[in-house]
Design an enzyme around this catalytic site. Sequence first.
Site: not given
Lengths: 233, 218
Positions: B46-48, B88
């Site tokens: 998840s890119e967060n 990320s």
Amino acid sequence: MNKVFSNADEAIHDISNGVTIMLGGFGLCGIPENCIAALVKKNVQGLTCISNNAGVDDFGLGLLLKKRQIKKMIASYVGENAEFERQLLSGELEVELVPQGTLATRCMIAGFGIPFVPLLAGVGTEVAEGKEMVERQGRQYLIEEAFHADFAIVKAWKGDTMGNLIFKDTARNFNAVMATAGKVTIAEVEELVQPGALDPNFIHTPGIYIHRIFQGKNYEKRIEQHTVRKRNA
Amino acid sequence: MALSKEQIAQRIARELQDGFYVNLGIGIPTLVANYIPEGISVVLQSENGLLGMGPFPFEGEEDPDMINAGKQTVTKLPGSAIFDSATSFGMIRAGKVDLTVLGAMEVADNGDIANWKIPGKMVKGMGGAMDLVAAAKNIIVAMQHTNPKGHSKLLPQCSLPLTGVQCVRKIVTDLGVFSITGQGFHCDERAPGVSVQEIKEKTAGRLSIADDVPEMVF
């Protein structure tokens, strides 16, 4: 060396009209709630805010928007905010949309002392308009400049009086990146401890980047999308 | 019968390979996590700032500090890792993520994708979509074949502002599976009961499709 302030009002005392502020968080996760409230109270105007998102109508940066304290917003995603939309369409608010990874990287390189970086994101799109390009091995890259802010405001889980920070879970997000990019970086933490209480091996942001630190209070930590699963009976 | 959203996700899940690191976008892509084939282990990014994303928490165990890129409360699995946003997108940019699944408003037959902006309507921003499509080595688009007005979303060229150029490799729609070949869309499979004729009629971009294109089995 004294970096410790007693509260948000004191930590932001010299933030004045027209400055550029970077604020950590992703959605409402890990936002510096205490400093945002203090900025609302201080009623500074004409701010340029760099943040991944713009809060929701009644929380996060939405509170500053509601009082029209923000002149320009630099963000990657600004949905979930009706007042934002109104100000944008009426021309009261200037907005610069930046791809999320580009935003993170432009903050990161500021903290690494790198003035610009070639990135692929946005090549061939309107993000590339007006930007300098370089070519390497047949690929085009956009030259993206470091983001520096007059003030970077971040929220951490634990910090010590030297400014060393530890974040919790996905609240690390942009906080750890933006912490390095402020001319003055202010950290609000849930728990402020004495030097030696945090294991140096597990520090996420070294204290050299942090100029001011205080223990925040009354964290609301609002959840944007409440998703759960059922327990098997 | 055209595929349901769940079936689109189920079909995409067959593309997963053991050991894949996968980024799933919001909407249909998120559903792919429900259909990971047995015996295969993948890690969701998840890119967060999360690798090893788990399912939604049980009621009462939600943690506001634990969300995904769609701002939903999630859990972390044993062996997960947390990192900052620059790291990320660093791993995304470096090609470490094996597969990205995302939605789209339009895809062109050269692999261009538009999914972030409709001029004249409220612009919410591109989030991480431009970074993901610029970097991922393997992008699958999950979307309906036509828009609510019935117009094809598989086009000779995108009419909406682009998210990325020549980056989509495969599309799974409610009508079938399509590869992007350099000569346009190639239909690899059709949805059960959907005719070759219907796919031809609803695909505006260049299309190659065999009369005996295989039918998907569920």
